[in-house]
Design a protein around this motif. Sequence first.
Motif, PDB file in Angstrom:
ATOM      1  N   ASP A 117       0.885  -0.966   0.002  1.00 34.25           N
ATOM      2  CA  ASP A 117       0.287   0.458   0.156  1.00 34.25           C
ATOM      3  C   ASP A 117       1.011   1.381  -0.262  1.00 34.25           C
ATOM      4  N   LEU A 118       1.489   1.162   0.940  1.00 38.48           N
ATOM      5  CA  LEU A 118       2.667   2.618   1.000  1.00 38.48           C
ATOM      6  C   LEU A 118       3.625   2.619   0.093  1.00 38.48           C
ATOM      7  N   LEU A 119       4.588   1.307  -0.481  1.00 40.60           N
ATOM      8  CA  LEU A 119       5.101   0.794  -1.354  1.00 40.60           C
ATOM      9  C   LEU A 119       4.754   2.119  -2.823  1.00 40.60           C
ATOM     10  N   SER A 120       3.215   1.477  -3.364  1.00 43.56           N
ATOM     11  CA  SER A 120       2.591   1.877  -4.606  1.00 43.56           C
ATOM     12  C   SER A 120       2.656   3.603  -4.467  1.00 43.56           C
ATOM     13  N   VAL A 121       2.688   4.192  -3.084  1.00 40.84           N
ATOM     14  CA  VAL A 121       2.634   5.922  -2.946  1.00 40.84           C
ATOM     15  C   VAL A 121       4.372   6.821  -4.303  1.00 40.84           C
ATOM     16  N   ARG A 122       5.207   5.375  -3.488  1.00 42.71           N
ATOM     17  CA  ARG A 122       6.570   6.156  -4.067  1.00 42.71           C
ATOM     18  C   ARG A 122       6.769   5.523  -5.034  1.00 42.71           C
ATOM     19  N   HIS A 123       5.765   4.695  -5.783  1.00 41.01           N
ATOM     20  CA  HIS A 123       6.412   3.860  -7.281  1.00 41.01           C
ATOM     21  C   HIS A 123       6.492   4.365  -8.240  1.00 41.01           C
ATOM     22  N   VAL A 124       7.134   4.342  -9.268  1.00 38.32           N
ATOM     23  CA  VAL A 124       7.969   4.526 -10.128  1.00 38.32           C
ATOM     24  C   VAL A 124       8.184   2.556 -11.174  1.00 38.32           C
ATOM     25  N   ASN A 125       7.397   3.148 -12.715  1.00 38.26           N
ATOM     26  CA  ASN A 125       8.016   2.229 -13.807  1.00 38.26           C
ATOM     27  C   ASN A 125       7.859   2.858 -15.266  1.00 38.26           C
ATOM     28  N   PHE A 126       7.857   2.046 -16.658  1.00 37.71           N
ATOM     29  CA  PHE A 126       8.022   2.735 -17.234  1.00 37.71           C
ATOM     30  C   PHE A 126       7.175   4.065 -17.271  1.00 37.71           C
ATOM     31  N   VAL A 127       6.305   2.763 -17.279  1.00 40.63           N
ATOM     32  CA  VAL A 127       4.798   3.360 -17.973  1.00 40.63           C
ATOM     33  C   VAL A 127       3.438   3.043 -16.534  1.00 40.63           C
ATOM     34  N   ARG A 128       2.158   4.233 -16.027  1.00 41.37           N
ATOM     35  CA  ARG A 128       1.383   3.437 -15.641  1.00 41.37           C
ATOM     36  C   ARG A 128       0.557   3.021 -15.794  1.00 41.37           C
TER      37      ARG A 128
END
Length: 684
Positions: A117-128
């Motif tokens: 849950d909190l990891l997704s707050v700071r997450h990045v990837n190539f796209v979303r």
Amino acid sequence: MFLKRTLLSAAALVALSSSAYAACPTPTVSDMKGLQSVYPQQFELAEFEKAVSCDLAISENPAINDLNARITGNGKLAVVADRIPAEALVVAPYDQIGSYGGTLTGLSKGTESGTSDLLSVRHVNFVRYADDLQTVVPNIAQAWEWNEDYTVLTFDLRKGHKWSDGEAFTSEDVAFWMNDIILNPDVYEKTPDRWLFAGKPVKVEAVTPEIVKFTFPVPTPGILNRFAVDFGQPFQPKHFLGQFMPKYNKDADKLAQSYGFKNGAEAVDFYYGGSDWKDVPSPLLKDADKAAKIGRAVVPTLESFIVVEENAEGRKLVANPYFHMVDTKGQQLPYLNEIVETYVSDKEVQNLKIMNGEVVWKQQAVFLEDFPLLKENEGKGGYNIQFAPTFGENVFYSFNRTHQDPVLREIFNDIRFNRAMSVAINRDEINEIVYLGQGKPMQGVPAEVKTVSFVTDDHLNKDIQFDPAMAKKLLAEMGLKDSDGDGTLERPDGKPLVVRLVYSSQGSPVKMQELVRDYWTAVGVRIDLKEVTSDEYRASGNNNDLDLTVWKYDGNAGPTISQDTTVFVPPFGDFFNPGTGFAWAAWKKSDGAEGIEPPADIKKLWDLSEKFIQVEFGTDASNKLGQEITDIHVDNMLKIGTVGDIVAPFLYRNDLQNVKPIKAKTYDFYWTYPYRPQQWFLSQ
């Protein structure tokens, strides 16, 4: 479907009216100032400046130098314009331009337990995915291109992008991730199945510093979805981890030994942890003194926040001074200074902290059964609790088809036993008591029905009626009897039929386990109930030590199954969400040398799944394969479903701004990732 090249062209840029703006406007989603963008709610920097006819002045968080000083190993900061990419991503905030400062407080069960849950707050990837949950938009990559047969995917990265320590991020870091991490036997003894396609690895090449090419051995049209919803980040800092690899540093082992490691491979494992998952115990938990000696607490990141402290009580993160996003006023994101994540394993303590107003954001492991209590205390705690539709929240029970006890294995493989256990469950009562009447009784299926068209009503309704008499009849047909009249059936070897139901409250509501225990005990199958942490549950499940697994469906929404069919084949889950048939999986991986040979229809699932990801998702060919896979799952009752189509609560404190109601509470779109939490801020 994603066939056209998405690099911005002059024709694609927004046309302006004849009168240019006198000053740079600051559009928000609620007031776009008449502007439109190629992708929803965001612009490339050049696109934005062309649209508003002015140069965007870049500014920074006034506290950024103090925050940077807390990042072990980071040097003095250059001016902000030199820290963000030349091709920065411009984000339109939802309601208003935010203000800097403040701390996002949140809860998880423990390191690597309830942390996504909190990891997704700071997450990045190539796209979303954009918040419509339909449109794939740029993030780390600013553009992408497919070839005609979906075997070559090319990404264009952002010129001037930097890691959180200020070192350049380039296509070499993507190639390094695949060639020197994923395919490195010193890191992975066996290449992870998720990065094999028809049994072969993908080839990753750094074409130029900003262009990276993925070449797949077979058509893989859904893989872009992996880069939009997946926790795994396909890039690692070559400049940091490469120093411990003899391939890049002839003195790598000597360097590692100077820090107290046996060799360079051990140093890489210390920082990378042998996993794409970011929230494994950090080096600060493994050996904080060693991390301090090396001068790097954690691996440099591209995320909006970086871990600076962690102990047994929780972790702290500060804003990344090199983050690649700015708002439409030119302010570098994120607005928030810090994230403080506290580890709380007890649900009652979690609820107390929420009701005391100590929690700014929480969605994972907040269940409907807690809603009345939390709603009642909403005013006292100064928070807002709402419902959102769910994907994959149907809690399942999956009996261990390859149990180490041969007697239980024989019982669990009998379809009559599984049908009996299904009809013994009172789903209507579960719906009323656990889900407040908000759900719909349904059977377990391997694809989220809201995102596919191949799941039928027959699939969803098979053996979901509450019929204890039918359950007893099916068990009697198996020859299971209660000879001594104590209410518990005996196994064929004369022992009482006792099943140990181990569960974690992170994966399913506690009250449901108590209800199911009583339903099954009433038809003669005695249930011993035990609650454990999610870490303990997963360890036992993946070691094939559980009598049955119970969790909610994760990874079965369309964007996930279009590129990762883990949920389709033994063991019908992953490390974080174990299913059943671990010895079947071992048989497949060892070409029959180990494990247990599965039945013929289970064997078919591997071939069907390979074909499924090689055709475009949603086509007739895809749907035909999907229905055949679902038929096998439901006919074998591999996962006994309970109640689906439910809503679930999420909450945020009233001072958290730029929060938009989420369209789905689901891991399958990676929690908050589509809702741009980098533009959240706290009102002062």
